[in-house]
Design a protein around this motif. Structure first.
Motif, PDB file in Angstrom:
ATOM      1  N   ALA A 121       0.832  -1.203   0.000  1.00  0.00           N
ATOM      2  CA  ALA A 121       0.000   0.000   0.000  1.00  0.00           C
ATOM      3  C   ALA A 121       0.872   1.262   0.000  1.00  0.00           C
ATOM      4  O   ALA A 121       0.563   2.243  -0.697  1.00  0.00           O
ATOM      5  CB  ALA A 121      -0.925   0.001   1.220  1.00  0.00           C
ATOM      6  N   TYR A 128       2.367   1.698  -3.497  1.00  0.00           N
ATOM      7  CA  TYR A 128       1.353   2.282  -4.387  1.00  0.00           C
ATOM      8  C   TYR A 128       1.190   3.774  -4.112  1.00  0.00           C
ATOM      9  O   TYR A 128       1.149   4.590  -5.040  1.00  0.00           O
ATOM     10  CB  TYR A 128       0.016   1.560  -4.202  1.00  0.00           C
ATOM     11  N   ALA A 129       1.086   4.140  -2.835  1.00  0.00           N
ATOM     12  CA  ALA A 129       0.894   5.547  -2.472  1.00  0.00           C
ATOM     13  C   ALA A 129       2.079   6.392  -2.916  1.00  0.00           C
ATOM     14  O   ALA A 129       1.904   7.513  -3.424  1.00  0.00           O
ATOM     15  CB  ALA A 129       0.686   5.671  -0.962  1.00  0.00           C
ATOM     16  N   ASN A 169       2.045   6.893  -6.765  1.00  0.00           N
ATOM     17  CA  ASN A 169       0.976   7.782  -7.209  1.00  0.00           C
ATOM     18  C   ASN A 169       1.125   9.201  -6.664  1.00  0.00           C
ATOM     19  O   ASN A 169       0.609  10.142  -7.259  1.00  0.00           O
ATOM     20  CB  ASN A 169      -0.381   7.189  -6.826  1.00  0.00           C
ATOM     21  N   THR A 170       1.822   9.348  -5.538  1.00  0.00           N
ATOM     22  CA  THR A 170       2.128  10.690  -5.056  1.00  0.00           C
ATOM     23  C   THR A 170       3.119  11.370  -5.988  1.00  0.00           C
ATOM     24  O   THR A 170       2.947  12.540  -6.366  1.00  0.00           O
ATOM     25  CB  THR A 170       2.713  10.630  -3.633  1.00  0.00           C
ATOM     26  N   MET A 227      -5.341   7.851  -5.737  1.00  0.00           N
ATOM     27  CA  MET A 227      -4.977   7.038  -4.573  1.00  0.00           C
ATOM     28  C   MET A 227      -6.005   5.951  -4.274  1.00  0.00           C
ATOM     29  O   MET A 227      -5.833   5.168  -3.346  1.00  0.00           O
ATOM     30  CB  MET A 227      -4.822   7.935  -3.346  1.00  0.00           C
ATOM     31  N   TRP A 273      -5.078   1.987  -3.578  1.00  0.00           N
ATOM     32  CA  TRP A 273      -4.000   1.639  -2.634  1.00  0.00           C
ATOM     33  C   TRP A 273      -4.135   0.216  -2.091  1.00  0.00           C
ATOM     34  O   TRP A 273      -3.136  -0.438  -1.762  1.00  0.00           O
ATOM     35  CB  TRP A 273      -3.984   2.624  -1.469  1.00  0.00           C
ATOM     36  N   GLU A 283      -1.227   4.662 -11.557  1.00  0.00           N
ATOM     37  CA  GLU A 283      -2.118   3.744 -10.845  1.00  0.00           C
ATOM     38  C   GLU A 283      -1.738   2.288 -11.114  1.00  0.00           C
ATOM     39  O   GLU A 283      -1.682   1.468 -10.191  1.00  0.00           O
ATOM     40  CB  GLU A 283      -3.582   3.978 -11.256  1.00  0.00           C
TER      41      GLU A 283
END
Length: 466
Positions: free
Chosen positions: A126, A129-130, A133-134, A140, A143, A308
């Motif tokens: 998670a 992923y965050a 994408n940040t 988001m 996640w 994503e």
């Protein structure tokens, strides 16, 4: 100041399982392996169907059937995701209950390591992923997609590549998946419930209470529980809470501890009956309805360029392996646990990489996270497939590097020289085993003497036949 940990205080993890636990794990994983192969076949069929006859695939998946007056006029895709997967989560609930009362999770000290490993194996993907994408400015919402592990698909990979894993590593993978399923259920319930119909939810809770009361009273008969389960499921679906929660709730209510005179607990018996339905029908049909996405060159390129989808791939491949291995290593480093002498840390990393195969629940969470965003939802599915494929390849390479060692351990676990159905490794420290082996030796020696005497009686003094 805390007392130092001495070698005597240390506890082995990934050590040899008890014989009953070993037999249960073997039976459970055997069923999951067959189901995983069917799951793999269903996913391949869905991909071929969607990329050759995409129009017919979309028509079949979108075909509606059900009773609109009951709020259950659903497409086949939704029936698979909300209905069939409730059976899968029902089995997951029984597995979790059994692990809590009779398996690896019954002892808090022993449970700490796989629980920590599973939590880290969900948190790190998670975070990966965050982070992606940040940096990339992506959404988001996805996640939670790379946080799940698909035990059936992982075992299917093992079956296809022909790698034998020692029972301790398989049990570790199964325990990880059980804890993983628990947190996936919590994520679905907390983060993907938008609007709640409290009347329907209250009716579902009342139904669950009746279900529990009937179990406590010892009422038997599928004709009582199956209609009640369908009512509970329908009310849960209409409440806005994901209907699979009803399945896991009912699974957790079953008694999984054995009483005197019982060969199997009710939970184990029902799991034995329902698991083939889950692994052989429910999950493969879900894969058939969900895994069909376009895999053209452009679509595959987008998987590695869109934040994503790239976050999902890296979460499954990197996040899972680093999270599970790191959590396991830290738990062993700062507790009294130490690795089994027969295994090495690369073995733990290989299993952690294998856990990056996140298929069934990842696809489900992807559908929930990007509901209504058709193109992006399909790209997320493609990312799940790609990430799972890469994780499977990496795990295969790592496992093949140690395959000879695994085969030797499995042969040692399976060896049964006295043919009594109990592997010798479980009897070597049992006095009764040594007495039985001595008796077998005496019988063989007596047989050899008898044959020698017969041979001597049939010849003359010169050794020639009489």
């Amino acid at each position: 100041m805390a007392a130092p940990v001495t070698p005597k205080d240390r506890r082995k993890f990934l050590g040899r399982l008890s014989l009953p636990e070993r037999n249960f794990v073997a039976d459970a994983l055997r069923a999951e392996t067959v189901g995983g192969v069917l799951l793999l076949v269903a996913a391949i069929v869905a991909l071929i169907w969607a990329n050759t006859l995409g129009g017919s695939y979309a028509d079949v998946r979108g075909f509606h059937v059900g009773v609109e007056a009951l709020g259950l006029d659903l497409s086949l895709q939704h029936w698979a995701a909300d209905g069939l997967l409730a059976v899968f989560f029902f089995v997951a609930g029984i597995e979790l209950k059994r692990e809590l009362v009779a398996g690896e999770l019954r002892d808090p000290k022993a449970a700490a390591l796989p629980v920590i490993a599973a939590i880290c194996g969900m948190a790190v993907p998670a975070l990966v992923y965050a982070l992606v994408n940040t940096v990339g400015g992506g959404a988001m919402d996805g996640w939670a997609v790379p946080t799940a592990t698909d035990i059936a698909f992982a075992l299917a990979v093992l079956a296809v590549i022909g790698t034998s894993l020692p029972s301790a590593l398989r049990a570790f993978l199964l325990t990880l998946a059980v804890v993983d399923d628990l947190f996936a259920i919590l994520i679905i319930a907390v983060f993907f419930t938008k609007e709640i119909d409290f009347a329907a939810l209250g009716g579902s809770v009342v139904g669950l209470a009746v279900f529990w009361l009937l179990l406590r009273k010892g009422v038997r008969g599928w004709y009582v529980y199956v209609p009640l389960a369908l009512v509970i499921w329908g009310l849960m679906y209409n409440s806005g809470v994901h209907a699979t929660i009803a399945g896991v709730a009912m699974g957790l209510m079953l008694r999984c501890s054995r009483r005197e005179g019982e060969e199997h607990s009710p939970g184990e018996h029902i799991e034995h009956l329902v698991r083939p339905l889950s692994a052989g029908l429910a999950v493969p049909l879900f894969a058939l309805m969900s895994a069909g996405v376009g895999v053209s060159g452009g679509a595959l390129a987008d998987v590695f360029t869109r934040p994503e989808t790239l976050g999902v791939v890296l979460g499954l491949v990197v996040g899972k392996a680093v999270g599970i291995f790191g959590g396991t290593w830290c738990a062993a480093r700062f507790t009294r646990a130490e690795l089994n002498d027969d295994l090495a840390w690369p073995d733990v990393f290989a299993v952690a990489a294998l856990a990056g195969i996140g298929f069934t629940v990842s696809l489900l969470i992807g559908e929930l996270a990007f509901d209504g965003e058709g193109a992006l939802a399909d790209e997320i599915k493609a990312a799940v497939l790609m990430g799972s494929l890469i994780a499977a390849v990496c795990a295969t390479v790592l496992l093949k590097l140690r395959v000879r060692r695994y085969q030797a351990l499995v042969e040692e676990e399976e060896r049964d020289e006295d043919h009594d159905g109990i592997p010798d490794v479980y009897e070597q420290h049992n006095p009764a085993y040594h007495l039985r082996m001595a008796a077998i030796y005496d019988e063989k020696a007596a047989e050899h003497r008898r044959l020698a005497q017969l041979a001597g009686a049939g010849s003359d003094e010169g050794g020639r036949p009489a």
